[in-house]
Design a protein around this motif. Structure first.
Motif, PDB file in Angstrom:
ATOM      1  N   SER A  53      21.542  48.589  57.352  1.00 50.17           N
ATOM      2  CA  SER A  53      22.044  49.614  56.112  1.00 50.17           C
ATOM      3  C   SER A  53      23.103  49.027  55.216  1.00 50.17           C
ATOM      4  O   SER A  53      23.609  48.095  55.703  1.00 50.17           O
ATOM      5  N   ALA A  54      22.909  49.611  54.262  1.00 51.79           N
ATOM      6  CA  ALA A  54      24.066  48.962  53.017  1.00 51.79           C
ATOM      7  C   ALA A  54      25.220  49.131  53.741  1.00 51.79           C
ATOM      8  O   ALA A  54      26.210  48.339  53.398  1.00 51.79           O
ATOM      9  N   GLY A  55      25.423  50.131  54.347  1.00 53.27           N
ATOM     10  CA  GLY A  55      27.071  50.588  55.374  1.00 53.27           C
ATOM     11  C   GLY A  55      27.318  49.324  56.121  1.00 53.27           C
ATOM     12  O   GLY A  55      28.524  49.125  56.175  1.00 53.27           O
ATOM     13  N   ARG A  56      26.380  48.761  56.753  1.00 54.67           N
ATOM     14  CA  ARG A  56      26.984  47.323  57.683  1.00 54.67           C
ATOM     15  C   ARG A  56      27.156  46.364  56.692  1.00 54.67           C
ATOM     16  O   ARG A  56      28.004  45.432  56.966  1.00 54.67           O
ATOM     17  N   LEU A  57      26.388  46.166  55.425  1.00 49.34           N
ATOM     18  CA  LEU A  57      26.465  45.021  54.713  1.00 49.34           C
ATOM     19  C   LEU A  57      27.554  45.013  53.854  1.00 49.34           C
ATOM     20  O   LEU A  57      28.105  43.839  53.510  1.00 49.34           O
ATOM     21  N   MET A  58      28.184  46.066  53.317  1.00 48.79           N
ATOM     22  CA  MET A  58      29.010  46.118  52.675  1.00 48.79           C
ATOM     23  C   MET A  58      30.573  45.603  53.161  1.00 48.79           C
ATOM     24  O   MET A  58      30.831  45.708  54.125  1.00 48.79           O
ATOM     25  N   GLN A  59      31.316  45.301  51.989  1.00 48.41           N
ATOM     26  CA  GLN A  59      32.821  45.076  52.363  1.00 48.41           C
ATOM     27  C   GLN A  59      33.635  46.308  51.965  1.00 48.41           C
ATOM     28  O   GLN A  59      33.266  46.820  50.832  1.00 48.41           O
ATOM     29  N   ARG A  60      34.469  46.724  52.918  1.00 48.88           N
ATOM     30  CA  ARG A  60      35.171  47.809  52.603  1.00 48.88           C
ATOM     31  C   ARG A  60      36.049  47.615  51.447  1.00 48.88           C
ATOM     32  O   ARG A  60      36.622  48.665  51.122  1.00 48.88           O
ATOM     33  N   GLU A  61      36.810  46.249  51.492  1.00 47.98           N
ATOM     34  CA  GLU A  61      37.865  46.234  50.470  1.00 47.98           C
ATOM     35  C   GLU A  61      37.112  45.966  49.033  1.00 47.98           C
ATOM     36  O   GLU A  61      36.505  45.214  48.897  1.00 47.98           O
ATOM     37  N   THR A  62      37.766  47.166  48.247  1.00 46.98           N
ATOM     38  CA  THR A  62      37.327  46.893  46.659  1.00 46.98           C
ATOM     39  C   THR A  62      38.528  47.097  46.087  1.00 46.98           C
ATOM     40  O   THR A  62      39.548  47.629  46.350  1.00 46.98           O
ATOM     41  N   VAL A  63      38.500  46.895  44.665  1.00 42.17           N
ATOM     42  CA  VAL A  63      39.588  47.030  43.752  1.00 42.17           C
ATOM     43  C   VAL A  63      38.977  48.067  42.808  1.00 42.17           C
ATOM     44  O   VAL A  63      38.133  47.878  41.983  1.00 42.17           O
ATOM     45  N   THR A  64      39.825  49.192  42.901  1.00 41.76           N
ATOM     46  CA  THR A  64      39.626  50.240  41.889  1.00 41.76           C
ATOM     47  C   THR A  64      40.547  50.611  41.105  1.00 41.76           C
ATOM     48  O   THR A  64      41.824  50.595  41.553  1.00 41.76           O
ATOM     49  N   VAL A  65      40.491  51.222  40.226  1.00 38.08           N
ATOM     50  CA  VAL A  65      41.457  51.597  39.133  1.00 38.08           C
ATOM     51  C   VAL A  65      41.138  53.164  38.544  1.00 38.08           C
ATOM     52  O   VAL A  65      39.874  53.406  38.434  1.00 38.08           O
ATOM     53  N   PRO A  66      42.117  54.016  38.216  1.00 35.23           N
ATOM     54  CA  PRO A  66      41.787  55.435  37.659  1.00 35.23           C
ATOM     55  C   PRO A  66      41.296  55.113  36.255  1.00 35.23           C
ATOM     56  O   PRO A  66      41.678  54.384  35.485  1.00 35.23           O
ATOM     57  N   THR A  67      40.703  56.147  35.926  1.00 35.51           N
ATOM     58  CA  THR A  67      39.958  56.098  34.398  1.00 35.51           C
ATOM     59  C   THR A  67      41.075  56.040  33.225  1.00 35.51           C
ATOM     60  O   THR A  67      40.745  55.840  32.159  1.00 35.51           O
ATOM     61  N   HIS A  68      42.381  56.579  33.617  1.00 33.29           N
ATOM     62  CA  HIS A  68      43.268  56.736  32.597  1.00 33.29           C
ATOM     63  C   HIS A  68      44.063  55.288  32.418  1.00 33.29           C
ATOM     64  O   HIS A  68      45.014  55.281  31.518  1.00 33.29           O
TER      65      HIS A  68
END
Lengths: 466, 466
Positions: free
Chosen positions: A147-162
């Protein structure tokens, strides 16, 4: 720093032809027990090349090589290995070594290794890694296999909308300074913009972020037409979406629409290879890539398919048996009999392979199914007539009997038409029934072309000749 | 700007099952001549989805759909189409329309379209586009087909070695402001650092650039271990390098080592699909993906392969002919005869497919060739004995004759051993001889398993039974 290119860097044109030479040198050093020599030989190589050498060696030398290579290299080499080989190598490593490797890897690669361990070893390895990593790996393991869950990398770079572009760049520079380095993945392509609930609202490609001025809000730079990958999506579907959209990375969301990870194209390329391999091998009745499996496993896996084929062959023999009396009278029929069945099998396999592939690529759907079947019937009919003429002439000259030429010609047309129809419809029917057409199609096809081939030829002979 | 996710964005799970519904709606609108309706239906879709619909339609509806879709969509849809379909669509477009589309595309996609046009149309299209674009396209066309030169994008972002991170970011912001926008490709992953002669010295991944402070020299951020792709490298080799190194983009250099373009992973994914497809279809004797070809082209292409197979089948018949006298005495032999040949063919195909695939993936080399052949012989031997027992028992019971069971059992062992040996060695020998093993292997294999199968069975029967 010098502005000259680094003369030592490895170029592709050079290392490809040298592969066998490097292999031979490694084997020689291993057999001499020259551990430092081995370390030196592979130390200069890219980890992917080292993994390839490990794969090509026999099991004993494999373990020796893994022992000889530098500890820093081990995690990446492990991540690159073919599954069967990795299993073999992991068996010979102790739990501490495996845990050390898992600690170094990104979460998607770490999961690939941990999921292959036996339950007690798995627990030991998980106990030996930091809480944060363990939690990520355990969460991934909770998702279904493939599944995508096994394939994905957990570390992402996220920023808030403001935030602005400037905020984002400062954040990344700060994270890079932070010695923990826990936040930023080593390489990434998109920065995801999430709402307060953690749901992805947009994605900023780095090349777009970089050309925007600092005060610009991220919401103006981000693309909002996202392909969101549900965490339970099958990897085959993920690969289709990536190819279709030319994606390089895509956000993965949970049931609540919250961002839980990202899939990058390098993992998808591996999936594409896997899926292709499965289709190609399944058509030939090989369950999975068994190049590296032990002979006994390969024998067992292939036995099943051959057994199914034996039933088919016996069925064909039963059909021939119906015409025992005819064969007794005209032995020439026994001589010519395999030609019609064989030509039908080959023509049918051509059609079948095109159809199986088109289904896998989603090029064959209800919209064009009737047209494809119609075309295959036409192709089968034309080639059937052409080969009826050729084969009929050959049989006539060979046995000095024009009736035998007529019989084989008529049987050929019938079987080639049936081959075209069966080759195109069997995969469609199986697909509609939810069965992977690559796996089961060819048995059905050869059963049909053999039975029809022998029945048409011998039946027409019984009617016309006797 | 709202912080809520855009409700209108297309999610994957939704559009997959709707495919047939959309297709049907498009067909209905086309048949009613409802051009605005068609425009509305496809206007909401991604260009890749529109291209898929074009592919699934029959040729007449295809042209109507292309006419109905918005001019802005046309270039991207054209770039996404399958080659055979694109040829068909281009035939119905006038030169101005094609030129307009080519102007909009990046150089690699533009080349793909221009290279398919007939010489006079090609010239007309080239004349109708700006000098700068024309020069880039003409240069690409000068490289061999299926080479890195055709695959690469000419637009790259390069900076000199004496620049800093700040210089680079400012340069990109300036270029973005510049209304001409001629310099920056719309999306990119690496910035290449070149020496004064234009040779790549390093590559900066954008995620590494972004986390560095402005005064840092680019030479400190860049990776110097580059995979340089020579412009003449075959695309299959390019795909191998990308997969092996998990690359997302790579610099392409000319004979002088100067940077002339960059290849990105989205183009490589297409190559991977093409190469897999070629191998899979070649094994079944289909030259290329012919789903979209006209029936007459498909018939011709497949005829050749079937003709080769006819020779094989006749050869097998000649072998049977040698034992005419034996067959006259024991008709049971004619009934059982196809079983041994068929089982050998199936077992051999299993081995052959694994070997062809392993060669394509470079997993099978001189280092492990002997081991692989040895393993296949072992697998063939074990399965041969198992099926000898099963088939022998069946034949014995069927014809109430234990000698016939013995004969078929012995022949089975012989043919399964030969199948393992031939299935593993034929691809290796062809590969060594510089012939694509996917194309020629299976004819050789079935010739061998048929000839050996019939000869062993009938020969042993002649020896033992008579």
């Amino acid at each position: 720093m010098s502005e000259q290119p680094d003369e030592n860097r490895t170029d592709i044109p050079k290392d490809a032809p040298d592969q066998d030479v490097v292999d031979a040198a490694v084997v020689e050093a291993l057999d001499k027990g020259d551990v430092p020599g081995v370390g030196q030989l592979v130390g200069r190589l890219h980890y992917a090349d080292v993994a390839d050498i490990v794969e090509r060696l026999d099991p004993e030398r494999r373990d020796k090589l893994v022992e000889a290579i530098d500890n820093d290299l081990v995690p990446d080499v492990l991540a690159e290995l073919d599954e069967a080989v990795r299993e073999d190598v992991l068996e010979d490593m102790d739990v501490e070594q495996i845990a050390a490797a898992v600690r170094e890897l990104e979460s998607d690669d770490a999961v690939e290794i941990v999921e292959e361990l036996e339950a007690p070893d798995q627990q030991k390895v998980l106990d030996a890694i930091p809480d944060m990593d363990r939690r990520l790996i355990q969460e991934s393991l909770a998702y279904p296999e493939d599944s995508a869950g096994r394939l994905m990398q957990r570390e992402t770079v996220t920023v808030p909308t403001h935030w602005t572009v400037g905020d984002t760049i400062d954040f990344m520079r700060r994270s890079a300074d932070d010695s923990s380095d826990g936040e930023l993945p080593p390489t990434f392509y998109d920065i995801f913009v999430t709402d307060p609930a953690g749901r992805p609202v947009g994605a900023m490609h780095l090349s777009h972020l970089l050309r925007s001025k600092r005060p610009v809000p991220v919401t103006e730079v981000m693309a909002t037409e996202l392909k969101l990958i549900p965490v339970t999506m099958d990897q085959e579907e993920v690969a289709f979406v990536f190819r279709q959209r030319d994606l390089v990375s895509a956000p993965v969301i949970d049931d609540g629409g919250r961002l839980v990870g990202a899939i990058t194209v390098d993992d998808v390329v591996d999936v594409i290879h896997e899926e292709h391999e499965e289709d190609m091998l399944a058509l030939a009745g090989v369950g999975e890539d068994d190049l590296y499996d032990a002979a006994v496993d390969t024998t067992k896996a292939r036995f099943r398919w051959l057994l199914v084929n034996l039933f088919t062959a016996v069925l064909a023999s039963l059909v021939i048996g119906l015409f025992e009396a005819t064969l007794e009278q005209v032995v020439a029929l026994a001589i010519l009999m395999p030609i019609v069945a064989s030509m039908g099998g080959n023509a049918g396999t051509q059609t079948l392979t095109v159809a199986v592939r088109a289904l896998a690529m989603r090029e064959l759907t209800t919209t064009n199914a009737a047209r494809v079947i119609g075309k295959e019937l036409l192709v089968g009919g034309i080639n059937g007539i052409l080969f009826a003429i050729i084969t009929g002439a050959v049989a006539w000259v060979w046995f000095q009997d024009q009736t035998i030429g007529l019989v084989i010609g008529l049987a050929m047309v019938v079987n080639m038409l049936v081959a075209g129809l069966a080759g195109a419809s069997i995969p469609l029917v199986l697909d509609r029934a939810g069965v992977d057409p690559a796996i089961a199609s060819s048995v059905f096809l050869t059963t049909i072309t053999d039975v029809v081939g022998f029945f048409a030829f011998l039946g027409l002979a019984a009617l016309i000749l006797l």
